[in-house]
Design an enzyme around this catalytic site. Structure first.
Site, mmCIF file in Angstrom:
data_model
loop_
_atom_site.group_PDB
_atom_site.id
_atom_site.type_symbol
_atom_site.label_atom_id
_atom_site.label_comp_id
_atom_site.label_asym_id
_atom_site.label_seq_id
_atom_site.Cartn_x
_atom_site.Cartn_y
_atom_site.Cartn_z
ATOM 1 N N ARG A 106 0.802 -1.352 0.028
ATOM 2 C CA ARG A 106 -0.035 -0.045 -0.009
ATOM 3 C C ARG A 106 0.960 1.248 0.114
ATOM 4 O O ARG A 106 0.480 2.122 0.571
ATOM 5 C CB ARG A 106 -0.905 0.232 1.248
ATOM 6 C CG ARG A 106 -2.004 -1.084 1.356
ATOM 7 C CD ARG A 106 -2.767 -1.333 0.204
ATOM 8 N NE ARG A 106 -3.822 -2.122 0.296
ATOM 9 C CZ ARG A 106 -3.292 -3.603 -0.070
ATOM 10 N NH1 ARG A 106 -2.088 -3.902 -0.916
ATOM 11 N NH2 ARG A 106 -4.187 -4.670 0.152
ATOM 12 N N SER A 154 -10.737 -0.875 4.313
ATOM 13 C CA SER A 154 -9.875 -0.799 5.578
ATOM 14 C C SER A 154 -9.333 0.376 5.793
ATOM 15 O O SER A 154 -8.663 0.879 4.937
ATOM 16 C CB SER A 154 -8.680 -1.878 5.142
ATOM 17 O OG SER A 154 -9.495 -3.313 5.055
ATOM 18 N N GLU A 156 -4.030 3.505 6.377
ATOM 19 C CA GLU A 156 -4.053 3.037 5.003
ATOM 20 C C GLU A 156 -4.562 4.305 4.083
ATOM 21 O O GLU A 156 -4.468 4.647 3.157
ATOM 22 C CB GLU A 156 -4.770 1.664 4.670
ATOM 23 C CG GLU A 156 -4.671 1.453 3.168
ATOM 24 C CD GLU A 156 -5.204 -0.180 2.886
ATOM 25 O OE1 GLU A 156 -5.006 -0.780 3.696
ATOM 26 O OE2 GLU A 156 -6.066 -0.283 2.154
#
Ligand code: FAD
Length: 299
Positions: free
Chosen positions: A172, A220, A290
């Site tokens: 990520r 998320s 994230e």
């Protein structure tokens, strides 16, 4: 000659004080001072070439990984997703897709072309541009595993062809040349893999049963720490269902924060900080978010 936004001649659309809550999947966010929807790549290049270099610039995909603070975004937000929608099969194993192509569409078309592995793209509700910027991934697949080359545009409106060697890619996380944004990518698929529409549908069904997909969220919120799962740590810290204002830690998937009831961006950001603090107190693990948090707090 450099110019302020109001003086620029463009073919596309310029909106002022555009609420970013209309352009984020959390349905929160203050106004973009200027929101530019270019009509074509040439229009975008002309706009960038003329724009004062000290005007802040933010590139927007479809806002599925963005928390825009309540004070909004200064400068210019570029929304180029509508015009970068091309998708072409280059040869037996290669596909070029514009940054505005939805990842779900890329997945479906690649499966029809029998190019794999590509099913995982269907799990990412954003654009190809957002997936390149985030190294988005799902179900064991990651965007940059399939990238052969990208085309970018810089702050002066110049196009560049780049290879994965120009980027540092991790979980990520993608860092590359500063002040460049993705225009398109060429993906190289694996001749030994045959993708399956059934597998893709089963994967989406698994997501529907484990994630609160009908409610506004950003997927998320936290990255998984090495060897562990954020959702498990958050659940074990007793945070499922915890609310601040209109924001709530999902009772279905603890790594999702949902906009339950007219949340503000500051409700969500406070809840993110509360979860981070509590997980550290309980488990001694520091979670990293994230989601991208951008913009200014309300004055
Ligand atoms: C229900 C749900 C489930 C999700 N599941 C997953 C999942 O399984 N895996 C996963 O990885 N993510 C998941 N996400 C998060 C999100 O979809 C991804 O991060 C996606 O890649 C973001 O794409 P976007 O177009 O919405 O980008 P945005 O949210 O608009 O932007 C995200 C970042 O990318 C940058 N960016 C966007 N376009 C460009 C461009 N063309 N050039 C340069 N920078 C750009 C933006 O500046 C910003 O910093 C989920 C989100 C939701 C709402």
């Amino acid at each position: 000659m450099m110019a302020a936004v109001e003086e620029l001649k463009v073919q596309g659309e310029i909106r002022y004080d555009e609420p970013m809550s209309r352009h984020t999947s959390w349905r929160v966010g203050g106004p973009a001072e200027t929101f530019f929807v270019p009509a074509s790549i040439d229009d975008l290049a002309t706009f960038l070439a003329q724009l004062d270099t000290d005007v802040p610039l933010f590139w927007h995909g479809v806002g599925t990984n963005l928390l825009v603070r309540d004070g909004g975004l200064p400068g210019v937000v570029i929304s180029a997703t509508k015009m970068l929608r091309h998708m072409d099969r280059v040869d037996a194993l290669r596909v070029t897709a514009g940054a505005g192509v939805p990842c779900t569409q890329l997945a479906r078309q690649c499966i029809r072309w029998q190019l794999g592995p590509s099913e995982f793209f269907a799990g990412i509700p954003g654009t190809v541009g957002g997936a390149l910027a985030m190294n988005a991934g799902a179900h064991g697949g990651e965007t940059w595993e399939r990238v052969e080359s990208v085309q970018t545009i810089d702050r002066g409106g110049e196009l560049h062809e780049r290879s994965p060697d120009d980027y540092k890619v991790a979980y990520r996380s993608v860092t590359g040349p500063r002040n460049e944004w993705f225009v398109e990518a060429t993906f190289l698929f694996d001749p030994d893999v045959t993708p399956s529409m059934e597998e893709m549908k089963a994967m989406l069904e698994r997501r529907r049963s484990t994630q609160p997909l009908g409610l506004p969220s950003c997927g998320s919120v936290f990255q998984n720490p090495p060897g562990n799962f954020s959702a498990k740590l958050i659940e074990e810290a007793g945070l499922k269902g915890h609310r601040i204002g209109g924001a709530e830690v999902s009772t279905k998937h603890a790594n999702f924060i949902i906009n339950r009831n007219d949340a503000s961006a500051s409700d969500i950001e406070e809840l993110i900080e509360h979860v981070r603090r509590t997980v550290f107190e309980v488990h001694g693990v520091r979670l990293q978010h994230e989601v991208r948090i951008v913009g200014e707090a309300r004055a």
